[in-house]
Scaffold this active site. Structure first.
Site, PDB file in Angstrom:
ATOM      1  N   ASN A 164      48.485  80.116  64.874  1.00  0.00           N
ATOM      2  CA  ASN A 164      49.100  81.341  64.376  1.00  0.00           C
ATOM      3  C   ASN A 164      48.252  81.970  63.276  1.00  0.00           C
ATOM      4  O   ASN A 164      47.609  81.263  62.490  1.00  0.00           O
ATOM      5  CB  ASN A 164      50.507  81.042  63.844  1.00  0.00           C
ATOM      6  CG  ASN A 164      51.399  80.438  64.909  1.00  0.00           C
ATOM      7  OD1 ASN A 164      51.208  80.691  66.094  1.00  0.00           O
ATOM      8  ND2 ASN A 164      52.361  79.636  64.499  1.00  0.00           N
ATOM      9  N   HIS A 204      42.690  80.547  64.753  1.00  0.00           N
ATOM     10  CA  HIS A 204      42.445  81.877  65.311  1.00  0.00           C
ATOM     11  C   HIS A 204      42.362  82.969  64.251  1.00  0.00           C
ATOM     12  O   HIS A 204      42.539  84.143  64.563  1.00  0.00           O
ATOM     13  CB  HIS A 204      43.533  82.211  66.337  1.00  0.00           C
ATOM     14  CG  HIS A 204      43.526  81.282  67.511  1.00  0.00           C
ATOM     15  ND1 HIS A 204      44.653  81.000  68.259  1.00  0.00           N
ATOM     16  CD2 HIS A 204      42.515  80.553  68.062  1.00  0.00           C
ATOM     17  CE1 HIS A 204      44.330  80.140  69.215  1.00  0.00           C
ATOM     18  NE2 HIS A 204      43.044  79.860  69.125  1.00  0.00           N
ATOM     19  N   GLY A 264      55.786  74.144  69.168  1.00  0.00           N
ATOM     20  CA  GLY A 264      55.769  75.578  69.421  1.00  0.00           C
ATOM     21  C   GLY A 264      54.564  76.097  70.162  1.00  0.00           C
ATOM     22  O   GLY A 264      54.237  77.276  70.072  1.00  0.00           O
ATOM     23  N   SER A 320      52.466  76.015  74.057  1.00  0.00           N
ATOM     24  CA  SER A 320      52.536  75.661  75.478  1.00  0.00           C
ATOM     25  C   SER A 320      51.366  74.798  75.926  1.00  0.00           C
ATOM     26  O   SER A 320      51.330  74.350  77.078  1.00  0.00           O
ATOM     27  CB  SER A 320      52.572  76.935  76.323  1.00  0.00           C
ATOM     28  OG  SER A 320      51.393  77.691  76.113  1.00  0.00           O
TER      29      SER A 320
END
Length: 227
Positions: free
Chosen positions: A87, A104, A170, A172
């Site tokens: 995030n 990121h 949280g 995938s």
């Protein structure tokens, strides 16, 4: 003190009201990813990209850390907690977590388009055309766009190798290279995966799945870790 390494993803921030592009068929706040989150988009229409991230910052400023963020911060009393997050928001830090690596990039930082080593804290939420770095080039969001390398992986890999406990919350486990970090965790290390969908974890046997949202799942995990 045992080292607890956490890989967090968009699902933990979603509970704070921050939407992800996976929520709506590849659209992110009604924008195509290709139009706002790639190097090509920046070259094609930098004003659109700047406006998109300005709006994301405004949204993030209204969000508050949720129970999952707060539990991770509280666990620092019992473990050496290292968070590796996909995030770009600062909710982990605002909840009180001290060791946070952003794979990121960071929403509230900007960097030079000429020299990626020139990184600045953004004062407020707005970055405009004509905002320059000290080298005289336009500033861009300090975000790893699709198609760009993820330099923080070189820091994240040894963190995973040092884990005594590894938690996935949280995410995938579909976005690479971040999803591959679990492969660097030693086979003897227990892995806990918190996600309603129970994403696949390749080649591991000692995985505990908690099929819940981030906040409820972290409450359940805390009870298991702290007896």
């Amino acid at each position: 003190m045992k080292k607890l390494v956490v890989l967090s993803g968009a699902g933990i921030s979603a509970e704070s009201g921050i939407k992800t592009f996976r929520d709506s068929d590849g659209l992110w706040e009604n924008y195509r990813i290709e139009d706002v989150a790639t190097p090509e988009a920046w070259l094609r229409n930098p004003e659109l990209v700047l406006d998109f991230y300005n709006q994301r910052r405004k949204q993030a400023l209204t969000a508050e850390p949720n129970e999952a963020h707060r539990i991770l911060a509280d666990l620092q009393e019992h473990f050496d907690v290292q968070i590796i997050t996909q995030n770009v928001d600062n909710l982990h830090e605002r909840a009180g977590s001290k060791k946070v690596l952003h794979l990121h990039g960071e929403l509230f930082k900007v960097r030079s388009t000429r020299n990626p080593e020139l990184i600045y804290e953004l004062d407020g939420w707005e970055l405009k055309t004509g905002d320059l770095c000290e080298a005289g080039s336009q500033l861009r969001p300090h975000i790893v766009w699709f198609g760009e390398e993820v330099p923080a992986m070189m820091e994240a890999i040894p963190m995973c190798e040092e884990a005594d406990i590894f938690v996935v919350v949280g995410t995938s486990l579909q976005v690479y290279p971040a999803a591959g970090l679990v492969d660097y965790v030693f086979s003897s290390v227990p892995v806990f995966v918190i996600d309603p969908q129970s994403p696949k974890v390749s080649r591991r046997k000692n995985v505990t799945f908690i099929q819940e949202t981030a906040s409820l799942g972290m409450q359940m995990l805390r009870s298991q870790l702290i007896q």
